[in-house]
Design a protein around this motif. Structure first.
Motif, PDB file in Angstrom:
ATOM      1  N   LEU A 121     131.987 -44.243  26.703  1.00 26.93           N
ATOM      2  CA  LEU A 121     131.170 -43.568  27.704  1.00 26.93           C
ATOM      3  C   LEU A 121     129.722 -43.444  27.235  1.00 26.93           C
ATOM      4  CD1 LEU A 121     130.762 -41.980  30.325  1.00 26.93           C
ATOM      5  CD2 LEU A 121     131.572 -39.928  29.127  1.00 26.93           C
ATOM      6  N   THR A 122     129.543 -43.154  25.938  1.00 29.30           N
ATOM      7  CA  THR A 122     128.183 -43.013  25.409  1.00 29.30           C
ATOM      8  C   THR A 122     127.419 -44.315  25.518  1.00 29.30           C
ATOM      9  OG1 THR A 122     128.906 -41.317  23.855  1.00 29.30           O
ATOM     10  CG2 THR A 122     126.832 -42.420  23.370  1.00 29.30           C
ATOM     11  N   GLN A 123     128.059 -45.423  25.111  1.00 33.96           N
ATOM     12  CA  GLN A 123     127.385 -46.714  25.173  1.00 33.96           C
ATOM     13  C   GLN A 123     127.112 -47.142  26.608  1.00 33.96           C
ATOM     14  OE1 GLN A 123     129.785 -49.424  22.734  1.00 33.96           O
ATOM     15  NE2 GLN A 123     128.100 -49.483  21.268  1.00 33.96           N
ATOM     16  N   VAL A 124     128.093 -46.920  27.474  1.00 33.11           N
ATOM     17  CA  VAL A 124     127.911 -47.303  28.876  1.00 33.11           C
ATOM     18  C   VAL A 124     126.770 -46.518  29.499  1.00 33.11           C
ATOM     19  CG1 VAL A 124     128.954 -47.168  31.163  1.00 33.11           C
ATOM     20  CG2 VAL A 124     130.253 -48.127  29.274  1.00 33.11           C
ATOM     21  N   SER A 125     126.740 -45.220  29.272  1.00 35.44           N
ATOM     22  CA  SER A 125     125.671 -44.388  29.833  1.00 35.44           C
ATOM     23  C   SER A 125     124.314 -44.851  29.342  1.00 35.44           C
ATOM     24  CB  SER A 125     125.891 -42.919  29.457  1.00 35.44           C
ATOM     25  OG  SER A 125     127.102 -42.434  29.996  1.00 35.44           O
ATOM     26  N   LYS A 126     124.255 -45.151  28.039  1.00 39.56           N
ATOM     27  CA  LYS A 126     123.001 -45.634  27.472  1.00 39.56           C
ATOM     28  C   LYS A 126     122.573 -46.936  28.133  1.00 39.56           C
ATOM     29  CE  LYS A 126     123.330 -47.585  23.496  1.00 39.56           C
ATOM     30  NZ  LYS A 126     123.515 -47.787  22.052  1.00 39.56           N
ATOM     31  N   CYS A 127     123.514 -47.867  28.280  1.00 36.99           N
ATOM     32  CA  CYS A 127     123.186 -49.176  28.844  1.00 36.99           C
ATOM     33  C   CYS A 127     122.763 -49.068  30.312  1.00 36.99           C
ATOM     34  CB  CYS A 127     124.376 -50.122  28.709  1.00 36.99           C
ATOM     35  SG  CYS A 127     124.655 -50.700  27.023  1.00 36.99           S
ATOM     36  N   VAL A 128     123.466 -48.262  31.081  1.00 36.18           N
ATOM     37  CA  VAL A 128     123.082 -48.086  32.484  1.00 36.18           C
ATOM     38  C   VAL A 128     121.692 -47.466  32.564  1.00 36.18           C
ATOM     39  CG1 VAL A 128     123.617 -46.886  34.641  1.00 36.18           C
ATOM     40  CG2 VAL A 128     125.455 -47.945  33.317  1.00 36.18           C
ATOM     41  N   ASN A 129     121.426 -46.478  31.703  1.00 34.20           N
ATOM     42  CA  ASN A 129     120.105 -45.852  31.659  1.00 34.20           C
ATOM     43  C   ASN A 129     119.028 -46.891  31.348  1.00 34.20           C
ATOM     44  OD1 ASN A 129     118.929 -42.752  30.103  1.00 34.20           O
ATOM     45  ND2 ASN A 129     117.899 -44.156  31.465  1.00 34.20           N
ATOM     46  N   VAL A 130     119.291 -47.733  30.339  1.00 34.03           N
ATOM     47  CA  VAL A 130     118.331 -48.775  29.975  1.00 34.03           C
ATOM     48  C   VAL A 130     118.137 -49.754  31.131  1.00 34.03           C
ATOM     49  CG1 VAL A 130     117.920 -50.756  28.462  1.00 34.03           C
ATOM     50  CG2 VAL A 130     118.753 -48.610  27.499  1.00 34.03           C
ATOM     51  N   GLY A 131     119.236 -50.150  31.768  1.00 42.10           N
ATOM     52  CA  GLY A 131     119.140 -51.073  32.891  1.00 42.10           C
ATOM     53  C   GLY A 131     118.297 -50.509  34.023  1.00 42.10           C
ATOM     54  N   LEU A 132     118.474 -49.225  34.321  1.00 45.56           N
ATOM     55  CA  LEU A 132     117.710 -48.607  35.392  1.00 45.56           C
ATOM     56  C   LEU A 132     116.235 -48.448  35.028  1.00 45.56           C
ATOM     57  CD1 LEU A 132     120.287 -45.896  36.524  1.00 45.56           C
ATOM     58  CD2 LEU A 132     119.567 -47.912  37.820  1.00 45.56           C
ATOM     59  N   LEU A 133     115.950 -48.220  33.763  1.00 48.75           N
ATOM     60  CA  LEU A 133     114.555 -48.189  33.329  1.00 48.75           C
ATOM     61  C   LEU A 133     113.905 -49.559  33.523  1.00 48.75           C
ATOM     62  CD1 LEU A 133     114.847 -46.121  30.018  1.00 48.75           C
ATOM     63  CD2 LEU A 133     113.732 -45.383  32.119  1.00 48.75           C
ATOM     64  N   CYS A 134     114.686 -50.620  33.301  1.00 49.15           N
ATOM     65  CA  CYS A 134     114.151 -51.985  33.406  1.00 49.15           C
ATOM     66  C   CYS A 134     113.896 -52.406  34.849  1.00 49.15           C
ATOM     67  CB  CYS A 134     115.104 -52.975  32.743  1.00 49.15           C
ATOM     68  SG  CYS A 134     115.220 -52.829  30.944  1.00 49.15           S
ATOM     69  N   VAL A 135     114.635 -51.853  35.814  1.00 48.67           N
ATOM     70  CA  VAL A 135     114.492 -52.303  37.213  1.00 48.67           C
ATOM     71  C   VAL A 135     113.651 -51.348  38.052  1.00 48.67           C
ATOM     72  CG1 VAL A 135     116.659 -53.574  37.160  1.00 48.67           C
ATOM     73  CG2 VAL A 135     116.660 -51.192  37.942  1.00 48.67           C
ATOM     74  N   GLN A 136     112.860 -50.510  37.402  1.00 43.75           N
ATOM     75  CA  GLN A 136     111.959 -49.650  38.159  1.00 43.75           C
ATOM     76  C   GLN A 136     110.933 -50.502  38.900  1.00 43.75           C
ATOM     77  OE1 GLN A 136     111.344 -45.543  35.963  1.00 43.75           O
ATOM     78  NE2 GLN A 136     111.227 -47.180  34.480  1.00 43.75           N
ATOM     79  N   ASP A 137     110.511 -50.015  40.057  1.00 45.49           N
ATOM     80  CA  ASP A 137     109.653 -50.811  40.940  1.00 45.49           C
ATOM     81  C   ASP A 137     108.322 -51.175  40.301  1.00 45.49           C
ATOM     82  OD1 ASP A 137     111.669 -50.521  42.731  1.00 45.49           O
ATOM     83  OD2 ASP A 137     110.696 -48.972  43.925  1.00 45.49           O
ATOM     84  N   ARG A 138     107.698 -50.205  39.621  1.00 45.32           N
ATOM     85  CA  ARG A 138     106.375 -50.449  39.032  1.00 45.32           C
ATOM     86  C   ARG A 138     106.529 -51.079  37.654  1.00 45.32           C
ATOM     87  NH1 ARG A 138     103.741 -46.479  37.487  1.00 45.32           N
ATOM     88  NH2 ARG A 138     101.619 -47.225  37.838  1.00 45.32           N
ATOM     89  N   ALA A 139     105.804 -52.167  37.433  1.00 48.60           N
ATOM     90  CA  ALA A 139     105.911 -52.881  36.157  1.00 48.60           C
ATOM     91  C   ALA A 139     105.537 -51.983  34.984  1.00 48.60           C
ATOM     92  CB  ALA A 139     105.021 -54.124  36.189  1.00 48.60           C
ATOM     93  N   ASN A 140     104.529 -51.138  35.159  1.00 48.55           N
ATOM     94  CA  ASN A 140     104.079 -50.280  34.060  1.00 48.55           C
ATOM     95  C   ASN A 140     105.123 -49.248  33.652  1.00 48.55           C
ATOM     96  OD1 ASN A 140     101.640 -51.580  33.858  1.00 48.55           O
ATOM     97  ND2 ASN A 140     100.529 -50.108  35.131  1.00 48.55           N
ATOM     98  N   ASP A 141     106.042 -48.924  34.556  1.00 49.14           N
ATOM     99  CA  ASP A 141     107.086 -47.954  34.232  1.00 49.14           C
ATOM    100  C   ASP A 141     108.208 -48.565  33.394  1.00 49.14           C
ATOM    101  OD1 ASP A 141     105.780 -45.961  35.610  1.00 49.14           O
ATOM    102  OD2 ASP A 141     106.888 -46.279  37.475  1.00 49.14           O
ATOM    103  N   ARG A 142     108.320 -49.888  33.424  1.00 49.92           N
ATOM    104  CA  ARG A 142     109.411 -50.546  32.694  1.00 49.92           C
ATOM    105  C   ARG A 142     109.097 -50.619  31.200  1.00 49.92           C
ATOM    106  NH1 ARG A 142     108.645 -55.469  36.593  1.00 49.92           N
ATOM    107  NH2 ARG A 142     108.837 -54.302  38.560  1.00 49.92           N
ATOM    108  N   PRO A 143     110.116 -50.525  30.359  1.00 48.74           N
ATOM    109  CA  PRO A 143     109.883 -50.654  28.915  1.00 48.74           C
ATOM    110  C   PRO A 143     109.624 -52.105  28.534  1.00 48.74           C
ATOM    111  CG  PRO A 143     112.235 -50.483  29.353  1.00 48.74           C
ATOM    112  CD  PRO A 143     111.539 -50.294  30.685  1.00 48.74           C
ATOM    113  N   THR A 144     109.073 -52.324  27.355  1.00 45.46           N
ATOM    114  CA  THR A 144     108.999 -53.667  26.789  1.00 45.46           C
ATOM    115  C   THR A 144     110.349 -54.014  26.177  1.00 45.46           C
ATOM    116  OG1 THR A 144     108.274 -52.828  24.647  1.00 45.46           O
ATOM    117  CG2 THR A 144     106.555 -53.382  26.263  1.00 45.46           C
ATOM    118  N   MET A 145     110.553 -55.285  25.856  1.00 41.13           N
ATOM    119  CA  MET A 145     111.830 -55.666  25.257  1.00 41.13           C
ATOM    120  C   MET A 145     111.981 -55.082  23.858  1.00 41.13           C
ATOM    121  SD  MET A 145     113.563 -57.045  27.547  1.00 41.13           S
ATOM    122  CE  MET A 145     114.967 -57.256  26.446  1.00 41.13           C
TER     123      MET A 145
END
Length: 813
Positions: A737-761
């Protein structure tokens, strides 16, 4: 400047309560400490009160050693806003904050804590501890604030300041402005925010520019501090940052009379009080010589205090600007004298293989990467030799294999100590001894595969030509980056492109399995004559991927051009592409949670290499499940670079009139405006990550109950703390559950609409490997609302959609 958010009502209690006796080391609610009175720790080691620094008449609240002069000030509260006379007062406001007031009751400084209720604030206490820490405690004695976590310029035993891996907040020491002014100065010191286990001093505002660097921590010492020995450490340790999610160094001396001070002039001192004399002695200081100044001699230049001049170019390099170098201006550094064979275009270069030159007693360069797959120096050498972008390597006890895929900077040659570094050079730059050493250490060719197009050395075209006569000598100029196979050999290896050997059909044509002479299995991509894309994409793929080497990128082995035929030959991936398994209801069971998590991390590493670490710096532009190939161990390899674009080190983004990509993976700014950057790839990675977890394809997913597409459903599940509902049912029993939550969180950070809001790799890698969920709150994705479901509904906006939904051109109505 007074702190404006505290009202007069907040400090009213202090205005009406007179001075009276108070505990020696404790200040309670209702008490105040006027200028002239002090708190003293229980063991009479530390003292707190008002002081004036040097020749200044301004008054500040600080902590210093008891029975010492205030020249030993360790911490300052109101460093930016002094009291102009002796009317100042320290006390606890009725909201529970510790505050400094001037004679007009202006709040000059506050701990800035959330307000407490009047009942709770009345039991707040402030205590000066025997280790020098000033703590604000609640009614239960639990610390709400402490000076050890809000340092100024001094580091004491017991302090644990450092880099918070969850928030990326870096607690820094900040120098005084001058000897007489404790305001924040021009220098800061702290842990490298890149997680390299190094300590830096920076000059300037913000993080500033590097002034000094400690070198990596090897478990005992900092490798870049030449005279740092174990007896000097006084119990230095690096935190268990994977568990604590905070990277900091701490030490526990036998007594408290040790301190590190970042001085106003940008040097750091370690001071120790001598018991017999009571005098403070300077035990260590940095930087003290010119060579300790960060990157004094520029890239590929080395600095030695024993030489005159102190700067020289590394072997095989010459000054980039000779006239500047002669005048003692070394900032432009050095450039390679002879090109590496592995970087050459193959025309007229028939020389020996590149090799490595050993340099001893080195302060290793900055910006190294750690390779945890190499277990010794030979393994480290092998890994570096197989990657042309690897400039140098070192194997360090306590750390392991370090490699440099960027220009080498901040190199110092010590008179003793240091580490060995192996610098990659053209063969002509090596002497006979070095050449023999490189030959002895070079891994032998695999005897069972006599025709090995996968040989990674830069001379593979010549080797193939000498050993086998299946190359097309009348090759097209487009294919000069690679070994060129004759069309007849391709026909033979694929049984004339038989249907039995067909592996799949991509956007640019079919891919066949082939078997070359000697038994080597390969994948043969035959570009379709009708795609309208073949020429440019074919040329692009050759130029780019032929020069890229990373374990998470597919290797291209050769090519063929004959008439209208354009063919690329790749290493064969027995498990084919990720989409073939992931989106198949039966085969997806082959991918348990550990396999999927390894695929996520592997793709992230490959993408980080493209964006940051490769010498070309590349945006892929078509990252998707079908372009992720899986080897025999289910390790991922990014493929299909036909749409990729190179970008310069100073480029942030660019745009195009020809939008290419695939439905469901394209970022909003790219699909709508043609603007792309590394953040476009980050968006695609986020979509892919969520697909891997859910086991469904974004472009065809629609939740039955909520009518949400994949990204919207992921956000809803995560936001409602119900991520397991989003997970593929076939792996729910095997996942964390911890890993899944982390990964979903990371995925959602990556697909934010504004490019500046997304993290770098690079930030994505830190979050994935950090062992805890990313705490940043992603914004709800909105762009995806109209691209889920049937892709045919949007075809009126498009021209040239291939059979796998790859877009070749997007035109707005």
């Amino acid at each position: 400047m007074a702190i404006g958010y505290l009202s007069a009502v907040v400090v009213l209690t202090l205005l009406v309560i007179p001075d009276h006796c108070h505990a020696k080391d404790i200040l309670t609610a209702g008490d105040s400490l006027p200028d002239g009175q002090t708190l003293i720790s229980a063991g009479e080691t530390f003292e707190l009160g008002f002081f004036s620094p040097g020749r200044s008449t301004n008054r500040y609240v600080g902590i210093w050693y008891y029975n010492f002069s205030t020249r030993t000030v360790l911490w300052v509260a109101n460093r930016q806003d002094p009291v102009r006379d002796e009317s100042g007062r320290l006390g606890i406001a009725d909201d529970g904050n510790l505050v400094v007031l001037d004679g007009n009751q202006n709040v000059l400084w506050s701990t800035g804590l959330p307000p407490l209720s009047s009942n709770s604030s009345s039991t707040t206490t402030v205590q000066l501890l025997e280790n020098g820490n000033l703590m604000v405690n609640d009614s239960g004695g639990v610390a709400r604030w402490e000076s050890f976590e809000n340092p100024t310029d001094t580091y004491l035993p017991g302090m644990r300041i450092g880099l918070d891996l969850r928030t990326n907040v870096n607690q820094l020491l900040r120098s005084w402005k001058s000897e007489d002014d404790p305001a924040a100065g021009n220098f800061s010191m702290g842990v490298d925010p890149r997680r390299s286990t190094q300590i830096f001093i920076w000059e300037g505002t913000g993080p500033g520019v590097p002034r000094w660097r400690s070198g990596r921590w090897n478990g005992q010492v900092f490798t870049g501090i030449v005279d740092m020995i174990s007896t000097y450490l006084y119990g230095f340790r690096l935190s268990d940052f994977l568990q604590e999610q905070k990277m900091y160094f701490y030490y526990n001396a036998n007594d408290s009379l040790h301190r590190y001070v970042l001085k106003w002039n940008g040097t750091v001192e370690h001071l120790i009080r001598q018991d017999d004399t009571g005098v403070w002695s300077r035990y260590w200081e940095a930087p003290t010589t010119e060579c300790e100044t960060y990157n004094k001699c520029g890239r590929y230049g080395s600095c030695s205090d024993e030489n005159t001049p102190i700067c020289s170019c590394l072997r095989g390099f010459v000054p980039a600007v000779a006239e500047e170098w002669k005048r003692g201006n070394w900032s432009s550094g050095c450039v390679r004298r002879r090109a590496l064979l592995c970087e050459s275009d193959g025309s007229g270069n028939q020389g020996e293989d590149d090799g490595f030159w050993k340099i001893e007693r080195v302060k290793l360069p900055d910006s190294s990467d750690w390779d945890n797959n190499a277990n010794d120096e030979d393994g480290c050498r092998t890994a570096c030799s197989r990657n042309c972008s690897c400039r140098a390597f070192a194997y360090v006890d306590g750390i392991g294999c370090l490699a440099w895929g960027v220009d080498l900077v901040d190199i110092q040659i010590f008179s003793s100590g240091g580490n060995n570094m192996y610098l990659r050079l053209a063969s002509s730059e090596l002497d006979r001894t070095a050449k023999e050493q490189n030959k002895r250490s070079r891994p032998a060719a695999t005897a069972t595969v006599p025709f090995d197009l996968g040989n990674d050395d830069g001379n593979r075209k010549q080797q193939v030509t000498r050993s086998f006569h299946i190359l097309d000598e009348s090759k097209d100029k487009q294919c000069e980056e690679l070994p060129v196979l004759s069309f007849e050999s391709i026909i033979t290896s694929t049984s004339n492109f038989s249907k039995a050997n067909l592996l799949g059909v991509g956007g640019f044509g079919p891919v066949y399995k082939g078997i070359l002479p000697g038994g080597q299995e390969v994948a043969v991509k035959r570009l379709s004559r009708n795609s309208g894309q073949g020429h440019d994409e074919f040329k692009n793929e050759i130029i780019l991927i032929a020069q890229l080497q990373h374990r998470n990128l597919v290797r291209i082995l050769g090519c063929c051009i004959q008439g209208e035929e354009k063919i690329l030959v790749y290493e064969y991936m027995p498990n084919r592409s990720l989409d073939v398994i992931l989106f198949d209801p039966k085969r997806k069971r082959l991918l348990d949670w550990n396999s999927r998590y390894n695929i996520i991390e592997g793709v992230a590493r490959g993408l980080l290499y493209l964006h940051r670490d490769s010498r070309l710096r590349i945006i892929h532009r078509d990252l998707k499940a079908s372009n992720i190939l899986l080897d025999s161990e289910m390790s991922p390899k990014i493929s299909d670079f036909g749409m990729a674009r190179m970008f310069g080190t100073d480029e942030k983004e660019t745009n195009t009139q020809r939008v290419v990509g695939t439905f469901g993976y394209m970022s909003p700014e790219y699909a709508m405006q043609g603007v792309f950057s590394v953040k476009s790839d980050v968006y695609s990675f986020g979509v892919l990550l969520l697909e891997i977890i859910c086991g469904m394809k974004n472009s065809s997913f629609m939740h039955q109950k909520s009518s949400l597409n994949l990204l919207g459903y992921a956000w809803k599940s995560w936001n409602e703390d119900n991520v397991m509902e989003f997970v593929d049912p076939t792996i729910r029993d095997s996942c964390s559950l911890t890993q899944v939550s982390k990964c979903v969180n990371v995925g959602l950070l990556c697909v934010q609409d504004r490019a500046n809001d997304r993290p770098t790799m690079s930030s994505v890698m830190v979050m994935l490997e950090g062992g805890a969920a990313a705490i940043s709150q992603p914004r709800r994705p909105t762009f995806v609302a109209d691209i889920g479901g049937d892709t045919e509904s949007s075809t009126d906006k498009l021209i040239g959609i291939s059979s796998n939904n790859s877009i070749t051109q997007l035109i707005g109505r």
